[in-house]
Write an enzyme that holds these catalytic residues in place. Structure first.
Site, short mmCIF file in Angstrom:
data_model
loop_
_atom_site.label_atom_id
_atom_site.label_comp_id
_atom_site.label_asym_id
_atom_site.label_seq_id
_atom_site.Cartn_x
_atom_site.Cartn_y
_atom_site.Cartn_z
N GLY A 208 0.82 -1.20 0.00
CA GLY A 208 0.00 0.00 0.00
C GLY A 208 0.85 1.25 0.00
O GLY A 208 2.04 1.23 -0.30
N ILE A 209 0.21 2.36 0.36
CA ILE A 209 0.91 3.63 0.44
C ILE A 209 1.48 3.80 1.85
O ILE A 209 1.01 3.19 2.81
CB ILE A 209 -0.05 4.80 0.11
CG1 ILE A 209 0.72 6.10 -0.10
CG2 ILE A 209 -1.12 4.95 1.18
CD1 ILE A 209 -0.15 7.25 -0.61
N GLY A 210 2.51 4.60 1.98
CA GLY A 210 3.02 4.92 3.30
C GLY A 210 4.50 4.63 3.45
O GLY A 210 5.16 4.09 2.56
N ILE A 212 6.15 2.56 5.57
CA ILE A 212 6.62 1.18 5.73
C ILE A 212 6.80 0.49 4.39
O ILE A 212 7.87 -0.09 4.12
CB ILE A 212 5.69 0.39 6.67
CG1 ILE A 212 5.85 0.89 8.11
CG2 ILE A 212 5.99 -1.11 6.59
CD1 ILE A 212 4.91 0.24 9.10
N GLU A 231 -2.97 -3.49 -5.65
CA GLU A 231 -4.14 -2.63 -5.90
C GLU A 231 -3.71 -1.17 -6.09
O GLU A 231 -4.35 -0.43 -6.80
CB GLU A 231 -5.17 -2.77 -4.78
CG GLU A 231 -4.75 -2.26 -3.43
CD GLU A 231 -5.79 -2.58 -2.36
OE1 GLU A 231 -6.49 -3.61 -2.51
OE2 GLU A 231 -5.90 -1.83 -1.38
N ILE A 306 -4.49 -2.00 12.38
CA ILE A 306 -4.64 -1.13 13.54
C ILE A 306 -4.19 -1.85 14.79
O ILE A 306 -3.48 -1.31 15.63
CB ILE A 306 -6.10 -0.64 13.66
CG1 ILE A 306 -6.41 0.32 12.50
CG2 ILE A 306 -6.36 0.04 15.00
CD1 ILE A 306 -7.85 0.73 12.38
N GLY A 329 -8.81 -4.11 0.13
CA GLY A 329 -8.34 -5.28 -0.59
C GLY A 329 -7.41 -6.17 0.20
O GLY A 329 -6.79 -7.08 -0.36
N LYS A 354 1.35 6.24 18.19
CA LYS A 354 2.16 7.44 18.50
C LYS A 354 2.05 7.83 19.97
O LYS A 354 2.91 8.52 20.51
CB LYS A 354 1.73 8.60 17.60
CG LYS A 354 2.09 8.38 16.13
CD LYS A 354 1.63 9.53 15.26
CE LYS A 354 2.00 9.28 13.79
NZ LYS A 354 1.52 10.36 12.90
#
Length: 424
Positions: A208-210, A212, A231, A306, A329, A354
């Site tokens: 995914g995005i981000g 990591i 995806e 999460i 997805g 955080k």
């Protein structure tokens, strides 16, 4: 008669009681959505449905609840408040199945708002950076209205549509929503290193995005012959493609091409994918199809969560009962990677929030949703290491997951888990 009209004139087709679909993510047709919002006093009970969209969402203002109701298939920060305010709903659905809701008439569409590149000399536009369920929406909506934007990248695949499929065209010239890559934290750097250690040459990646995923990608510069079937992707893949690390030569599905259904990144990414035949943008029913994903040997699915409990249950869409994002997805790719020859399904997350709260927990919060079940999970990674859960008993899983929890929480997590079990 020309199909080109103003945004204000185009959205006059929307009537009270209609259902409107908005193209997703960075391709959000904000100008059309804002023009519709200007008609709030004239409209009642219009349902606006979409996946996560970038940018503002004026129609999601609770003060307009009598005019607009938001139906989210994946929640973003700009509409998350609608669930508590009462002017929004969440519909759980796998990204692979969303197009079927339109094609099967489970959710009939009256109008689709889309965002396209200008038509070429043959009359074909491109959906650019977001295909997802938009093709199904175009096919099934009674009316299709398009923002036509010269700044929209022209991508290949399912998103090539002819102007004859569009009822109204609205000229705009605005930047595509984007994100510059963030620098990695020490924790993300460590997690990225652990993820990369599980990736062999000739693997095919989903991420995914981000930070990591980008941290993991930054560790792959010496790998060879990687593929990309995901995806979505962001800037982190560009250098790997340009250096021939990602060449897709050993994929089982669409060999020799990158496969994705939407993109979010910087202008560099959008320039890179524009008119680039190496990038195929396909509908989510194809990209996220487990049967196609599993055909890629050594399929690596990298997703986040999460929280993860000590049995391996993964909550990725809610904080307790409060919806935060969506099913998306994750399960499509977790299952596809698990069934792939040599495949690996990975959940990667920092050990704490955080605020210092542990994300490895004895039990999921009351009301939390299970996106990936304990039977599906293989690897969980934090900055403290890799937990291999595949084929492990519940007691063995607990030991593995306690080991990668933050040291400040390890004893408390384990004690709470076994104390409750002993009371049962």
């Amino acid at each position: 008669m020309s199909k080109y009209v103003t945004a204000a004139d185009a959205v006059k087709v929307v009537k009270s009681g209609d259902r409107v679909y908005l193209q997703a993510a960075a391709a959000a047709p904000t100008i059309l959505a804002n023009a519709l919002t200007e008609r709030a006093s004239e409209l009642r009970d219009v349902e606006i449905c979409h996946l996560h969209i970038e940018g503002e969402a004026r129609y999601a203002n609770p003060d307009l609840a009598e005019s607009f109701h938001v139906n989210s298939f994946f929640l973003g920060a700009n509409v998350r408040h609608t669930l508590k305010a009462g002017n929004g709903s969440y519909t759980p659905v796998f990204l692979s199945e969303l197009p079927h809701l339109f094609r099967k008439n489970v959710l009939p569409l009256d109008v689709a708002f889309i965002h396209v590149s200008p038509p070429d000399r043959h009359g074909y536009c491109s959906l650019g950076v977001s295909v997802e369920a938009t093709v199904a929406a175009i096919e099934n909506a009674k009316t299709v209205i398009a923002q036509v934007n010269p700044q929209m990248p022209r991508t290949f695949g399912d998103g090539i549509i002819h102007v004859s499929e569009i009822d109204y065209l609205v000229d705009v010239d605005v930047p595509i929503y984007g994100h510059e890559p963030d620098p990695f934290t020490d924790e993300e750097e460590k997690i990225g290193g652990f993820v990369a250690s599980l990736i062999d040459d000739r693997s095919t990646l989903q991420m995914g995005i981000g930070s990591i995923p980008n941290a993991a990608l930054s560790k792959l510069k010496n790998h060879k012959d990687l593929g990309l079937h995901t995806e979505m992707f962001s800037d982190g893949v560009i250098d790997l493609i340009e250096s021939d690390v990602i060449n897709c030569n050993y994929k089982g599905t669409l060999r020799g091409r990158v496969l994705a259904t939407f993109l979010i990144g910087s202008k560099r990414l959008y320039d890179f994918v524009s008119d680039n035949p190496f990038i195929e943008m396909k509908e989510s029913s194809m990209v996220n199809d487990t049967a196609r994903i599993r055909k890629n040997p050594n399929m690596i699915a990298i997703n986040s969560a999460i929280e993860v409990d000590l049995t391996g249950q993964v909550c990725a869409d809610s904080i307790g009962p409060q919806m935060y994002s969506g099913v998306g997805g994750q399960m499509d790719f977790i299952r596809g990677a698990s069934l792939s020859p040599g495949g690996k399904a990975i959940i990667a997350l920092p050990s704490t929030t955080k605020k210092g709260v542990s994300r490895i927990v004895p039990f999921l919060k009351q009301g939390a949703g299970v996106v990936t079940t304990r039977a599906h999970i293989h690897y969980v990674i934090t900055e403290y290491g890799i937990a291999d859960l595949y084929g492990k008993t519940l007691r063995q899983r607990a030991a593995e997951l306690v080991r990668i929890a933050h040291p400040n929480h390890q004893e408390g997590i384990e004690r709470e888990y076994y104390d409750l079990l002993n009371k049962m």
